[in-house]
Scaffold this motif. Structure first.
Motif, PDB file in Angstrom:
ATOM      1  N   LEU A   1       0.832  -1.205   0.000  1.00 31.81           N
ATOM      2  CA  LEU A   1       0.000   0.000   0.000  1.00 31.81           C
ATOM      3  C   LEU A   1       0.867   1.256   0.000  1.00 31.81           C
ATOM      4  N   ALA A   2       1.932   1.260   0.796  1.00 30.59           N
ATOM      5  CA  ALA A   2       2.828   2.422   0.834  1.00 30.59           C
ATOM      6  C   ALA A   2       3.520   2.627  -0.508  1.00 30.59           C
ATOM      7  N   LYS A   3       3.901   1.534  -1.175  1.00 27.71           N
ATOM      8  CA  LYS A   3       4.502   1.642  -2.504  1.00 27.71           C
ATOM      9  C   LYS A   3       3.537   2.286  -3.496  1.00 27.71           C
ATOM     10  N   THR A   4       2.282   1.862  -3.445  1.00 28.96           N
ATOM     11  CA  THR A   4       1.290   2.395  -4.377  1.00 28.96           C
ATOM     12  C   THR A   4       1.041   3.877  -4.135  1.00 28.96           C
ATOM     13  N   ILE A   5       0.915   4.236  -2.865  1.00 31.15           N
ATOM     14  CA  ILE A   5       0.706   5.650  -2.538  1.00 31.15           C
ATOM     15  C   ILE A   5       1.920   6.485  -2.944  1.00 31.15           C
TER      16      ILE A   5
ATOM     17  N   SER B   1       6.379   6.929   3.838  1.00 25.91           N
ATOM     18  CA  SER B   1       6.176   5.519   3.515  1.00 25.91           C
ATOM     19  C   SER B   1       6.360   4.646   4.756  1.00 25.91           C
ATOM     20  N   LEU B   2       7.400   4.933   5.527  1.00 26.70           N
ATOM     21  CA  LEU B   2       7.635   4.152   6.745  1.00 26.70           C
ATOM     22  C   LEU B   2       6.518   4.362   7.758  1.00 26.70           C
ATOM     23  N   PHE B   3       5.988   5.594   7.821  1.00 27.95           N
ATOM     24  CA  PHE B   3       4.875   5.854   8.739  1.00 27.95           C
ATOM     25  C   PHE B   3       3.652   5.026   8.359  1.00 27.95           C
ATOM     26  N   ILE B   4       3.365   4.916   7.062  1.00 25.28           N
ATOM     27  CA  ILE B   4       2.215   4.118   6.601  1.00 25.28           C
ATOM     28  C   ILE B   4       2.394   2.650   7.003  1.00 25.28           C
TER      29      ILE B   4
END
Length: 458
Positions: free
Chosen positions: A276-280, A304-307
Protein backbone atom coordinates in the motif's frame (compact mmCIF):
# COMPACT_ATOMS: atom_id res chain seq x y z
CA UNK A 1 -58.28 -83.01 48.11
CA UNK A 2 -54.84 -82.78 46.37
CA UNK A 3 -52.75 -85.89 45.78
CA UNK A 4 -49.00 -85.50 45.07
CA UNK A 5 -47.06 -88.56 43.96
CA UNK A 6 -43.24 -88.27 43.76
CA UNK A 7 -40.77 -90.79 42.35
CA UNK A 8 -37.19 -90.21 43.57
CA UNK A 9 -34.04 -92.16 42.85
CA UNK A 10 -31.93 -91.09 45.79
CA UNK A 11 -28.35 -91.26 46.95
CA UNK A 12 -26.77 -90.46 50.27
CA UNK A 13 -24.50 -87.38 50.27
CA UNK A 14 -24.24 -87.56 46.48
CA UNK A 15 -22.10 -90.73 46.62
CA UNK A 16 -23.11 -93.11 43.84
CA UNK A 17 -25.46 -95.74 45.29
CA UNK A 18 -27.79 -98.24 43.63
CA UNK A 19 -30.99 -96.58 42.62
CA UNK A 20 -33.79 -97.14 45.04
CA UNK A 21 -37.34 -96.43 44.01
CA UNK A 22 -39.49 -94.77 46.52
CA UNK A 23 -43.17 -94.25 46.10
CA UNK A 24 -44.54 -91.75 48.53
CA UNK A 25 -48.09 -90.58 48.66
CA UNK A 26 -48.80 -87.37 50.41
CA UNK A 27 -52.26 -86.34 51.14
CA UNK A 28 -52.84 -82.72 51.90
CA UNK A 29 -56.19 -81.20 52.68
CA UNK A 30 -56.71 -77.68 51.47
CA UNK A 31 -59.59 -75.42 52.38
CA UNK A 32 -61.80 -75.00 49.36
CA UNK A 33 -61.83 -71.21 49.72
CA UNK A 34 -58.04 -70.98 49.40
CA UNK A 35 -57.54 -73.42 46.52
CA UNK A 36 -57.57 -70.66 43.90
CA UNK A 37 -55.36 -68.34 45.94
CA UNK A 38 -52.50 -70.72 46.86
CA UNK A 39 -49.91 -72.19 44.50
CA UNK A 40 -48.49 -75.65 44.64
CA UNK A 41 -44.98 -74.23 45.09
CA UNK A 42 -45.95 -72.82 48.52
CA UNK A 43 -46.72 -76.32 49.85
CA UNK A 44 -43.71 -77.95 48.24
CA UNK A 45 -41.45 -75.66 50.26
CA UNK A 46 -42.94 -77.05 53.47
CA UNK A 47 -42.84 -80.69 52.36
CA UNK A 48 -40.62 -83.08 54.45
CA UNK A 49 -40.59 -86.90 54.47
CA UNK A 50 -38.21 -89.86 54.63
CA UNK A 51 -37.51 -92.43 51.95
CA UNK A 52 -37.01 -96.18 52.47
CA UNK A 53 -33.37 -95.63 53.47
CA UNK A 54 -34.34 -93.22 56.16
CA UNK A 55 -33.02 -90.19 54.29
CA UNK A 56 -34.83 -86.89 54.77
CA UNK A 57 -36.37 -85.61 51.58
CA UNK A 58 -37.43 -81.98 51.37
CA UNK A 59 -37.48 -79.02 48.99
CA UNK A 60 -35.65 -75.72 49.61
CA UNK A 61 -37.11 -72.25 49.27
CA UNK A 62 -36.54 -72.29 45.49
CA UNK A 63 -38.50 -75.50 45.07
CA UNK A 64 -35.37 -77.60 44.39
CA UNK A 65 -34.43 -80.84 46.11
CA UNK A 66 -32.02 -80.13 48.96
CA UNK A 67 -30.42 -83.60 48.82
CA UNK A 68 -28.17 -85.33 46.33
CA UNK A 69 -29.59 -87.59 43.63
CA UNK A 70 -28.48 -89.85 40.84
CA UNK A 71 -28.89 -89.09 37.14
CA UNK A 72 -30.51 -92.05 35.38
CA UNK A 73 -30.58 -92.82 31.69
CA UNK A 74 -33.07 -95.43 30.37
CA UNK A 75 -31.46 -98.21 28.31
CA UNK A 76 -33.38 -100.67 26.13
CA UNK A 77 -31.84 -104.11 25.83
CA UNK A 78 -32.03 -106.13 22.58
CA UNK A 79 -34.88 -108.21 24.02
CA UNK A 80 -36.89 -105.07 24.62
CA UNK A 81 -36.29 -104.93 28.34
CA UNK A 82 -35.78 -101.44 29.79
CA UNK A 83 -33.31 -100.81 32.57
CA UNK A 84 -32.19 -97.58 34.26
CA UNK A 85 -28.47 -96.91 34.11
CA UNK A 86 -26.85 -94.44 36.53
CA UNK A 87 -24.83 -92.03 34.38
CA UNK A 88 -24.13 -89.27 36.91
CA UNK A 89 -24.98 -87.69 40.22
CA UNK A 90 -25.71 -84.34 41.78
CA UNK A 91 -24.47 -83.13 45.18
CA UNK A 92 -25.69 -79.66 46.28
CA UNK A 93 -23.04 -79.52 49.02
CA UNK A 94 -20.05 -80.08 46.72
CA UNK A 95 -17.56 -77.25 45.95
CA UNK A 96 -18.59 -74.77 43.23
CA UNK A 97 -18.58 -76.18 39.67
CA UNK A 98 -18.31 -79.73 41.07
CA UNK A 99 -21.96 -80.31 41.91
CA UNK A 100 -22.57 -82.48 38.84
CA UNK A 101 -20.65 -85.68 38.10
CA UNK A 102 -21.14 -87.37 34.72
CA UNK A 103 -19.96 -90.90 33.96
CA UNK A 104 -19.35 -90.70 30.25
CA UNK A 105 -18.29 -94.35 29.93
CA UNK A 106 -21.60 -95.48 31.42
CA UNK A 107 -23.63 -93.56 28.84
CA UNK A 108 -25.09 -95.51 25.94
CA UNK A 109 -26.20 -93.57 22.86
CA UNK A 110 -28.71 -94.68 20.30
CA UNK A 111 -27.23 -95.41 16.88
CA UNK A 112 -29.40 -92.73 15.26
CA UNK A 113 -28.20 -90.01 17.61
CA UNK A 114 -25.68 -87.41 16.35
CA UNK A 115 -23.58 -85.03 18.42
CA UNK A 116 -24.93 -82.03 16.50
CA UNK A 117 -27.60 -80.36 18.63
CA UNK A 118 -31.01 -79.95 17.02
CA UNK A 119 -31.69 -76.62 15.33
CA UNK A 120 -34.40 -74.77 17.23
CA UNK A 121 -34.38 -71.48 15.32
CA UNK A 122 -35.41 -70.49 11.84
CA UNK A 123 -32.44 -68.14 11.28
CA UNK A 124 -28.72 -68.73 11.90
CA UNK A 125 -26.94 -66.93 14.73
CA UNK A 126 -25.70 -63.40 14.13
CA UNK A 127 -21.94 -63.24 14.59
CA UNK A 128 -20.16 -60.42 16.46
CA UNK A 129 -20.13 -57.30 14.32
CA UNK A 130 -23.78 -57.83 13.34
CA UNK A 131 -27.12 -57.31 15.03
CA UNK A 132 -30.50 -58.96 14.67
CA UNK A 133 -33.29 -57.32 12.68
CA UNK A 134 -36.62 -59.09 13.17
CA UNK A 135 -38.57 -59.77 10.01
CA UNK A 136 -41.95 -58.10 10.04
CA UNK A 137 -44.88 -60.48 10.25
CA UNK A 138 -42.74 -63.54 11.07
CA UNK A 139 -41.91 -65.29 14.37
CA UNK A 140 -39.28 -63.80 16.65
CA UNK A 141 -36.84 -66.55 15.74
CA UNK A 142 -36.84 -65.33 12.14
CA UNK A 143 -34.53 -62.35 11.63
CA UNK A 144 -31.82 -60.92 9.42
CA UNK A 145 -28.25 -60.18 10.45
CA UNK A 146 -27.19 -56.65 9.49
CA UNK A 147 -23.77 -55.03 10.06
CA UNK A 148 -23.40 -52.53 12.87
CA UNK A 149 -23.50 -48.87 11.73
CA UNK A 150 -20.42 -46.61 11.75
CA UNK A 151 -19.07 -46.03 15.23
CA UNK A 152 -20.86 -49.03 16.81
CA UNK A 153 -19.85 -52.62 17.60
CA UNK A 154 -21.35 -55.91 18.81
CA UNK A 155 -19.02 -58.20 20.71
CA UNK A 156 -21.44 -61.08 21.34
CA UNK A 157 -23.54 -63.46 19.27
CA UNK A 158 -27.20 -62.65 18.53
CA UNK A 159 -27.16 -59.10 19.88
CA UNK A 160 -30.36 -57.13 19.40
CA UNK A 161 -28.55 -53.78 19.26
CA UNK A 162 -25.01 -52.56 18.66
CA UNK A 163 -23.07 -50.52 21.19
CA UNK A 164 -21.43 -47.15 20.55
CA UNK A 165 -17.70 -46.88 21.09
CA UNK A 166 -16.30 -44.26 23.50
CA UNK A 167 -15.31 -40.94 21.97
CA UNK A 168 -11.59 -41.81 22.00
CA UNK A 169 -12.16 -45.20 20.34
CA UNK A 170 -13.42 -46.54 17.03
CA UNK A 171 -14.60 -49.98 15.80
CA UNK A 172 -12.06 -52.30 14.27
CA UNK A 173 -12.50 -53.66 10.77
CA UNK A 174 -14.78 -56.51 11.89
CA UNK A 175 -16.80 -54.19 14.17
CA UNK A 176 -16.59 -56.65 17.04
CA UNK A 177 -14.32 -54.55 19.31
CA UNK A 178 -13.43 -50.91 19.97
CA UNK A 179 -9.86 -49.79 19.38
CA UNK A 180 -8.11 -46.50 20.11
CA UNK A 181 -8.28 -43.87 17.40
CA UNK A 182 -5.06 -42.87 15.66
CA UNK A 183 -3.85 -39.36 16.56
CA UNK A 184 -2.75 -37.59 13.37
CA UNK A 185 -1.29 -34.23 12.37
CA UNK A 186 0.60 -32.89 9.36
CA UNK A 187 4.25 -33.83 9.87
CA UNK A 188 7.51 -33.10 8.10
CA UNK A 189 8.11 -36.81 7.42
CA UNK A 190 5.08 -37.60 5.27
CA UNK A 191 5.11 -36.86 1.50
CA UNK A 192 2.69 -33.93 1.73
CA UNK A 193 4.70 -32.30 4.50
CA UNK A 194 7.98 -32.87 2.66
CA UNK A 195 6.55 -31.30 -0.51
CA UNK A 196 5.29 -28.20 1.28
CA UNK A 197 8.58 -27.84 3.16
CA UNK A 198 10.57 -28.09 -0.08
CA UNK A 199 8.37 -25.45 -1.77
CA UNK A 200 8.76 -23.14 1.24
CA UNK A 201 12.57 -23.47 1.31
CA UNK A 202 12.75 -22.95 -2.44
CA UNK A 203 10.71 -19.73 -2.23
CA UNK A 204 12.81 -18.49 0.69
CA UNK A 205 15.97 -19.01 -1.40
CA UNK A 206 14.47 -17.07 -4.32
CA UNK A 207 13.42 -14.31 -1.92
CA UNK A 208 16.94 -14.18 -0.48
CA UNK A 209 18.51 -13.97 -3.96
CA UNK A 210 16.20 -11.10 -4.95
CA UNK A 211 16.99 -9.27 -1.71
CA UNK A 212 20.70 -9.74 -2.42
CA UNK A 213 20.27 -8.35 -5.94
CA UNK A 214 18.49 -5.26 -4.65
CA UNK A 215 21.13 -4.69 -1.98
CA UNK A 216 23.94 -5.15 -4.51
CA UNK A 217 22.35 -2.80 -7.06
CA UNK A 218 20.96 -0.34 -4.49
CA UNK A 219 22.29 2.75 -6.29
CA UNK A 220 20.90 2.06 -9.77
CA UNK A 221 17.89 4.15 -10.95
CA UNK A 222 15.29 1.38 -11.11
CA UNK A 223 15.89 0.40 -7.48
CA UNK A 224 15.95 3.99 -6.22
CA UNK A 225 12.92 5.01 -8.27
CA UNK A 226 10.59 2.59 -6.52
CA UNK A 227 11.64 3.41 -2.93
CA UNK A 228 14.31 0.86 -2.11
CA UNK A 229 13.62 1.03 1.67
CA UNK A 230 10.06 -0.18 1.05
CA UNK A 231 11.43 -2.86 -1.26
CA UNK A 232 13.69 -4.13 1.52
CA UNK A 233 10.82 -4.14 4.03
CA UNK A 234 8.53 -5.94 1.60
CA UNK A 235 11.14 -8.59 0.78
CA UNK A 236 11.89 -9.25 4.45
CA UNK A 237 8.18 -9.43 5.32
CA UNK A 238 7.59 -11.89 2.47
CA UNK A 239 10.43 -14.01 3.82
CA UNK A 240 8.67 -14.02 7.20
CA UNK A 241 5.44 -15.07 5.46
CA UNK A 242 7.23 -18.04 3.91
CA UNK A 243 8.77 -18.97 7.26
CA UNK A 244 5.48 -18.76 9.18
CA UNK A 245 4.03 -21.47 6.94
CA UNK A 246 6.52 -23.93 8.46
CA UNK A 247 5.00 -23.31 11.91
CA UNK A 248 1.82 -25.06 10.73
CA UNK A 249 3.73 -28.34 10.28
CA UNK A 250 4.38 -30.74 13.15
CA UNK A 251 2.63 -31.44 16.44
CA UNK A 252 0.93 -28.28 17.70
CA UNK A 253 1.31 -27.17 21.30
CA UNK A 254 0.27 -23.99 23.11
CA UNK A 255 3.25 -21.92 21.94
CA UNK A 256 3.00 -23.19 18.36
CA UNK A 257 -0.70 -22.36 18.17
CA UNK A 258 -0.04 -18.79 19.32
CA UNK A 259 2.83 -18.39 16.85
CA UNK A 260 0.80 -19.73 13.93
CA UNK A 261 -1.87 -17.05 14.04
CA UNK A 262 0.13 -14.07 15.30
CA UNK A 263 3.09 -14.64 12.94
CA UNK A 264 0.70 -15.08 10.04
CA UNK A 265 -1.33 -11.96 10.85
CA UNK A 266 1.56 -9.58 11.60
CA UNK A 267 3.87 -10.69 8.75
CA UNK A 268 1.09 -10.38 6.16
CA UNK A 269 0.02 -7.00 7.55
CA UNK A 270 3.60 -5.70 7.11
CA UNK A 271 3.73 -7.04 3.55
CA UNK A 272 0.36 -5.55 2.57
CA UNK A 273 1.20 -2.26 4.30
CA UNK A 274 4.42 -2.09 2.28
CA UNK A 275 2.50 -2.71 -0.94
CA UNK A 276 0.00 0.00 0.00
CA UNK A 277 2.83 2.42 0.83
CA UNK A 278 4.50 1.64 -2.50
CA UNK A 279 1.29 2.40 -4.38
CA UNK A 280 0.71 5.65 -2.54
CA UNK A 281 4.33 6.62 -3.18
CA UNK A 282 3.85 6.11 -6.93
CA UNK A 283 0.79 8.40 -6.95
CA UNK A 284 2.50 11.09 -4.84
CA UNK A 285 5.64 10.96 -7.00
CA UNK A 286 3.62 11.46 -10.19
CA UNK A 287 1.57 14.39 -8.93
CA UNK A 288 4.49 16.01 -7.09
CA UNK A 289 6.34 16.53 -10.37
CA UNK A 290 3.73 19.01 -11.54
CA UNK A 291 4.68 22.69 -11.12
CA UNK A 292 3.38 24.21 -7.87
CA UNK A 293 2.29 20.90 -6.44
CA UNK A 294 1.96 20.85 -2.65
CA UNK A 295 2.59 17.09 -2.53
CA UNK A 296 6.36 17.64 -2.57
CA UNK A 297 6.34 17.84 1.22
CA UNK A 298 5.02 14.26 1.33
CA UNK A 299 7.87 12.95 -0.74
CA UNK A 300 10.53 10.88 1.01
CA UNK A 301 10.84 7.64 2.90
CA UNK A 302 9.45 8.94 6.21
CA UNK A 303 5.89 9.02 4.93
CA UNK A 304 6.18 5.52 3.52
CA UNK A 305 7.63 4.15 6.75
CA UNK A 306 4.87 5.85 8.74
CA UNK A 307 2.22 4.12 6.60
CA UNK A 308 3.87 0.74 7.15
CA UNK A 309 4.27 1.24 10.91
CA UNK A 310 0.75 2.60 11.41
CA UNK A 311 -0.99 -0.16 9.44
CA UNK A 312 1.12 -2.89 11.06
CA UNK A 313 0.53 -1.45 14.53
CA UNK A 314 -3.23 -1.85 14.14
CA UNK A 315 -2.80 -5.54 13.35
CA UNK A 316 -0.40 -5.96 16.27
CA UNK A 317 -2.95 -4.45 18.66
CA UNK A 318 -5.63 -6.82 17.36
CA UNK A 319 -3.31 -9.79 17.91
CA UNK A 320 -2.49 -8.65 21.46
CA UNK A 321 -6.19 -8.30 22.28
CA UNK A 322 -6.70 -11.78 20.87
CA UNK A 323 -3.93 -13.24 23.03
CA UNK A 324 -5.10 -11.56 26.24
CA UNK A 325 -8.80 -12.44 25.81
CA UNK A 326 -9.00 -15.94 24.30
CA UNK A 327 -5.72 -17.09 22.73
CA UNK A 328 -5.46 -20.10 20.38
CA UNK A 329 -4.85 -23.46 22.05
CA UNK A 330 -4.20 -27.08 20.97
CA UNK A 331 -7.35 -29.10 20.44
CA UNK A 332 -8.13 -32.76 19.78
CA UNK A 333 -10.66 -32.89 16.95
CA UNK A 334 -12.37 -36.27 17.34
CA UNK A 335 -15.07 -35.80 14.69
CA UNK A 336 -13.13 -34.54 11.69
CA UNK A 337 -12.11 -37.90 10.24
CA UNK A 338 -13.46 -41.41 10.75
CA UNK A 339 -11.26 -43.47 13.04
CA UNK A 340 -8.71 -40.71 13.74
CA UNK A 341 -8.17 -37.87 16.19
CA UNK A 342 -6.71 -34.74 14.59
CA UNK A 343 -4.45 -32.58 16.74
CA UNK A 344 -4.99 -29.01 15.62
CA UNK A 345 -5.09 -25.45 16.90
CA UNK A 346 -8.38 -23.98 17.99
CA UNK A 347 -8.75 -20.27 17.22
CA UNK A 348 -10.00 -19.43 20.71
CA UNK A 349 -11.91 -16.18 20.14
CA UNK A 350 -13.64 -16.52 16.78
CA UNK A 351 -14.56 -12.81 16.76
CA UNK A 352 -10.94 -11.66 17.15
CA UNK A 353 -9.76 -14.25 14.64
CA UNK A 354 -12.11 -12.89 11.98
CA UNK A 355 -11.12 -9.31 12.90
CA UNK A 356 -7.49 -10.21 12.11
CA UNK A 357 -8.47 -11.80 8.80
CA UNK A 358 -10.85 -8.98 7.98
CA UNK A 359 -8.16 -6.37 8.54
CA UNK A 360 -5.84 -8.22 6.13
CA UNK A 361 -8.66 -8.28 3.59
CA UNK A 362 -9.20 -4.55 4.08
CA UNK A 363 -5.52 -3.79 3.44
CA UNK A 364 -5.52 -6.00 0.35
CA UNK A 365 -8.66 -4.35 -1.03
CA UNK A 366 -7.35 -0.81 -0.49
CA UNK A 367 -3.99 -1.69 -2.06
CA UNK A 368 -5.72 -3.24 -5.05
CA UNK A 369 -8.06 -0.27 -5.59
CA UNK A 370 -5.31 2.34 -5.26
CA UNK A 371 -2.96 0.42 -7.55
CA UNK A 372 -5.73 -0.12 -10.10
CA UNK A 373 -6.46 3.61 -10.22
CA UNK A 374 -2.76 4.40 -10.72
CA UNK A 375 -2.04 1.70 -13.27
CA UNK A 376 -2.23 4.02 -16.32
CA UNK A 377 0.06 6.78 -15.10
CA UNK A 378 2.41 7.76 -17.97
CA UNK A 379 5.64 6.08 -16.91
CA UNK A 380 7.76 3.57 -18.78
CA UNK A 381 8.15 1.58 -15.59
CA UNK A 382 5.01 2.25 -13.60
CA UNK A 383 5.18 -0.07 -10.56
CA UNK A 384 1.43 0.34 -9.97
CA UNK A 385 0.77 -1.98 -12.92
CA UNK A 386 2.67 -4.84 -11.28
CA UNK A 387 1.19 -4.09 -7.86
CA UNK A 388 -2.30 -4.29 -9.39
CA UNK A 389 -1.56 -7.65 -10.91
CA UNK A 390 0.09 -8.93 -7.70
CA UNK A 391 -2.91 -7.92 -5.57
CA UNK A 392 -5.22 -9.55 -8.11
CA UNK A 393 -3.29 -12.82 -7.64
CA UNK A 394 -3.25 -12.34 -3.85
CA UNK A 395 -7.01 -11.78 -3.60
CA UNK A 396 -7.78 -14.64 -6.01
CA UNK A 397 -5.79 -17.08 -3.87
CA UNK A 398 -7.53 -16.14 -0.65
CA UNK A 399 -11.01 -15.94 -2.19
CA UNK A 400 -10.61 -19.50 -3.50
CA UNK A 401 -9.02 -20.57 -0.20
CA UNK A 402 -12.14 -20.31 1.97
CA UNK A 403 -14.44 -22.73 0.08
CA UNK A 404 -11.54 -25.15 -0.39
CA UNK A 405 -10.61 -24.92 3.29
CA UNK A 406 -14.17 -25.55 4.45
CA UNK A 407 -14.64 -28.52 2.10
CA UNK A 408 -11.54 -30.41 3.32
CA UNK A 409 -11.06 -32.36 6.55
CA UNK A 410 -8.27 -33.32 8.86
CA UNK A 411 -4.67 -32.48 8.16
CA UNK A 412 -5.54 -31.53 4.57
CA UNK A 413 -7.15 -28.37 5.95
CA UNK A 414 -3.75 -27.40 7.35
CA UNK A 415 -2.13 -28.23 3.99
CA UNK A 416 -4.61 -25.96 2.18
CA UNK A 417 -3.83 -23.08 4.57
CA UNK A 418 -0.07 -23.54 4.08
CA UNK A 419 -0.52 -23.63 0.31
CA UNK A 420 -2.58 -20.40 0.40
CA UNK A 421 0.15 -18.65 2.42
CA UNK A 422 2.87 -19.81 0.03
CA UNK A 423 0.87 -19.05 -3.14
CA UNK A 424 -0.21 -15.55 -2.10
CA UNK A 425 3.28 -14.61 -0.90
CA UNK A 426 4.83 -16.01 -4.09
CA UNK A 427 2.33 -13.96 -6.12
CA UNK A 428 3.48 -10.75 -4.45
CA UNK A 429 7.13 -11.68 -4.84
CA UNK A 430 6.90 -12.68 -8.48
CA UNK A 431 4.61 -9.97 -9.81
CA UNK A 432 6.42 -7.05 -8.12
CA UNK A 433 10.08 -8.06 -8.20
CA UNK A 434 10.57 -10.42 -11.15
CA UNK A 435 10.11 -7.62 -13.75
CA UNK A 436 12.67 -5.48 -11.91
CA UNK A 437 15.18 -8.34 -11.72
CA UNK A 438 14.64 -8.95 -15.43
CA UNK A 439 15.56 -5.33 -16.23
CA UNK A 440 18.50 -5.29 -13.79
CA UNK A 441 20.08 -8.55 -14.98
CA UNK A 442 19.00 -9.00 -18.61
CA UNK A 443 18.09 -5.50 -19.91
CA UNK A 444 20.59 -3.13 -18.32
CA UNK A 445 20.13 -0.62 -21.19
CA UNK A 446 16.64 0.14 -19.82
CA UNK A 447 18.07 0.79 -16.38
CA UNK A 448 18.68 4.51 -16.81
CA UNK A 449 16.96 7.65 -15.59
CA UNK A 450 16.15 8.64 -19.17
CA UNK A 451 14.26 5.43 -19.86
CA UNK A 452 12.47 5.43 -16.52
CA UNK A 453 10.60 8.68 -17.18
CA UNK A 454 8.69 10.05 -20.07
CA UNK A 455 7.64 13.23 -18.38
CA UNK A 456 9.55 15.49 -20.69
CA UNK A 457 7.23 18.43 -20.11
CA UNK A 458 7.83 18.47 -16.34
Amino acid sequence: MLYLSTFISGSSNASPLPAVALQASICCVLPEKKQEETSLHHYLKNLHFKNALGEKIFFDENGDLAVGYDIISPVFLPDGTRINEIVGSYNPYAPPEQEFTIYEKAMTWDSTFTKTPPEFRCSPSCLPGFRKLTREGEPLCCYDCIPCPEGEVSNQTDMDACMKCPEEQWPNQKKDACILKVITFLTYEEPLGITLTFICIFLILINTVILGIFIHYKDIPIVKANNRELSYILLISLMLCFLCSLVFLGHPDKVICILQQTAFGISFSIALSSVLAKTITVIIAFHATKPGSKLRIWMGSKVSLFIVLFCSLIQTVLCLVWLFTAPPFPYLNKNSEIGTILTECNEGSIVTFYCVLGYLGLLAAISFIVAFLARNLPDSFNEAKYITFSMLVFCSVWVSFFPTYLSTKGKYMVAVEIFAILASSAGLLGCIFFPKCYVILLRPERNSRKCLSKYKNY
